[in-house]
Design an enzyme around this catalytic site. Structure first.
Site, short mmCIF file in Angstrom:
data_model
loop_
_atom_site.label_atom_id
_atom_site.label_comp_id
_atom_site.label_asym_id
_atom_site.label_seq_id
_atom_site.Cartn_x
_atom_site.Cartn_y
_atom_site.Cartn_z
N LYS A 89 35.63 48.09 34.34
CA LYS A 89 36.45 48.32 35.54
C LYS A 89 36.87 46.98 36.12
CE LYS A 89 38.28 50.94 38.67
NZ LYS A 89 39.54 50.22 38.35
N LYS A 125 38.59 42.30 33.43
CA LYS A 125 39.81 41.87 34.14
C LYS A 125 40.94 41.75 33.13
CE LYS A 125 41.24 40.58 38.25
NZ LYS A 125 40.72 41.08 39.54
N ASP A 165 45.63 43.84 41.35
CA ASP A 165 45.13 42.53 41.79
C ASP A 165 46.40 41.78 42.24
OD1 ASP A 165 42.52 40.78 41.74
OD2 ASP A 165 44.05 39.44 40.98
N THR A 208 39.88 46.98 50.29
CA THR A 208 39.32 45.63 50.10
C THR A 208 39.27 44.89 51.44
OG1 THR A 208 40.34 45.63 47.92
CG2 THR A 208 39.43 43.54 48.70
#
Ligand code: NDP
Ligand code: 2IT
Length: 443
Positions: A89, A125, A165, A208
């Site tokens: 993940k 990632k 991201d 976040t």
């Protein structure tokens, strides 16, 4: 030579020109030394050698055609770092600076972050050196579809679940999801950060930034303090920064400065977040346009946001954006708390300086874990084929952040480093993964 020194020396030898990766491994490995001393079986089973080597790295060509008919080629990456505690993940980053060292540092950090959430997710990632700035929606779609034409072979709801991201938000996730579905015929939770009409979770967009402020609040609580009345700087003006600023404001703080890669704004009255959202989320514009909304604010080109006097600094832009000089300025200006919303925004020297000078410091892998934690909640909702309310997800997120704070605090205390969240987060994150790897044998 200690076990850690030997492993780090090998990492440096084998990975030339991967500075960020070497920086991240150096910080983590040194801080878990007390645990390694207490567990000689880890060295006997080459645990660090296995932990620092990704399970697999996929590097691929991403050709796409721009609106003028010209063909471009970018490089795509997916680093599947560690699946000891769950499917891989982690986010996808689209930024011209992306290279293997940056992908590996982010993937490595993600292992411990995901472990800290307490949820069953491994670390990884991915991304590309594609620059979404100035591209049309069609060009971004062409890139995303081409990227997925290779990536789909390597991912899946129980295999590897990418997300957003830097440079990847709901628009990009939508194009990626559509192409995955088309190629595989599967309607599954293979990506998180999806739109609300096709399996996304409420509160993922906010998670976040909100989580960062929940974490920092817990740090302040330990010192009988709160966000009420604090002056705050938030660097960046993207997804993490906007919602960190929103929650800090809701908690009674005044956010006075934000930035993007071109410059920064200072607004003594407190940043008008509706303006920032319109500039960034709707128009995809530059932060200097803030002056059109608030002519009384100041705009400065270039770096310099850390020169603004504050009580709390929340770096939410990118790696190594806060260096030793910035740390000295923050301390001289009376800053008392730095919590990382971005991944590794503070250099090693700056972190050390802040800690030595009494600044309460939270590392990103603990403080920004609310995003991936809520992604894991999105996975749960997808598996159950139902969706929770905003309040339900937000309250789970709040509990998770309190739990991460408690675990990091307690782990540091248990090893004689009370108040050091860097050591605490690394130890707590590492222990769970190490135990799982030991139990699963040499693999
Ligand atoms: P966005 O793309 O939404 O925003 C990134 C922001 O940082 C933009 O304002 C961007 O400015 C700025 N920025 C990027 N590079 C630089 C630079 N070199 N110098 C100054 N400013 C820069 O990304 P996110 O908000 O999602 O991500 C921000 C950070 O948070 C990253 O480190 C990411 O890894 C981390 N993170 C993100 C999570 C998430 O859920 N999205 C979860 C956990 C961590 P510009 O537009 O000019 O490039
Ligand atoms: O760095 C990160 O934790 C993220 N970009 C979020 C990853 C995720 O899977 O939600």
């Amino acid at each position: 030579m200690t076990y850690v020194e030997r492993v780090l020396q090998d990492i440096i030898r084998k990975n030339p020109a991967q500075d960020e990766y070497i920086q991240a491994t150096t910080e983590v490995l040194h801080s878990i030394e007390p645990v390694l001393d207490a567990h000689p079986e880890y060295e006997a089973n080459a645990l660090l050698e296995r932990l620092t080597e990704p399970e697999r790295i996929i590097i691929f060509r991403v050709p796409w055609v721009d609106d003028a008919g010209k063909t471009h080629v970018n490089r795509g990456f997916r680093v599947q770092y560690n699946s000891a505690i769950g499917p891989i993940k982690g986010g996808l980053r689209l930024h011209p600076s992306v290279n293997l060292g940056i992908m590996k540092f982010l993937g490595f950090e993600q292992i411990f972050k995901n472990s800290l959430t307490g949820l069953p997710i491994g670390g990884g990632k991915g991304g590309s050196d594609f620059d979404p700035k100035g591209k049309s929606d069609r060009e971004v779609m062409a890139f995303c579809q081409s990227f997925m034409n290779e990536l789909y072979r390597h991912i899946g709801a129980d295999v590897d679940v990418p997300a957003g991201d830097i440079g990847v938000g709901a628009r990009e996730i939508g194009y990626l999801f559509g192409q995955y579905k088309r190629l595989t015929g599967l309607y599954e939770g293979v990506l998180t950060g999806k739109g609300l009409t096709y399996g996304g979770s409420l509160a993922r967009k906010e998670a976040t930034g909100y989580g960062l402020v929940y974490f920092a609040s817990e740090m302040l609580k330990v010192k009988n303090d709160s966000f009420e009345g604090k002056t705050v700087i938030v660097s960046g003006s993207g997804n993490v920064a906007i919602y960190a600023a929103e929650k800090a404001t809701q908690f009674g703080a005044k956010v006075v400065a934000m930035c993007d890669s071109t410059g920064w704004v200072y607004d003594a009255e407190g940043i008008d977040l509706a303006a920032v959202k319109e500039i960034k989320e709707v128009k995809r514009g530059r932060i200097r346009e803030y002056l059109n909304y608030r002519p009384s604010a100041e705009y400065h080109d270039g770096k310099g946001i850390w020169t603004v006097k504050c009580d709390v600094a929340l770096p939410c832009a990118t790696q190594n954006e806060l260096d030793l000089e910035d740390a000295k300025t923050l301390v001289a200006n009376g800053c008392k708390l730095v919590a990382e919303g971005a991944n590794m925004p503070t250099t090693l020297e700056a972190t050390e300086y802040l800690q030595k000078n009494g600044v309460n410091f939270a590392p990103g892998k603990a403080a920004n874990a609310g995003g991936v934690a809520t992604s894991a909640l999105e996975m749960s909702q997808n598996s159950m084929r139902l969706s929770w309310s905003f309040e339900e997800v937000d309250s789970k997120l709040h509990d998770i952040m309190k739990g991460i704070h408690r675990n990091a605090y307690e782990a540091a205390k248990a090893y004689g480093f009370e108040g050091n969240y860097v050591v605490g987060a690394n130890i707590a994150g590492f222990l769970k993964v190490a135990e799982a790897m030991m139990a699963q044998g040499v693999c």
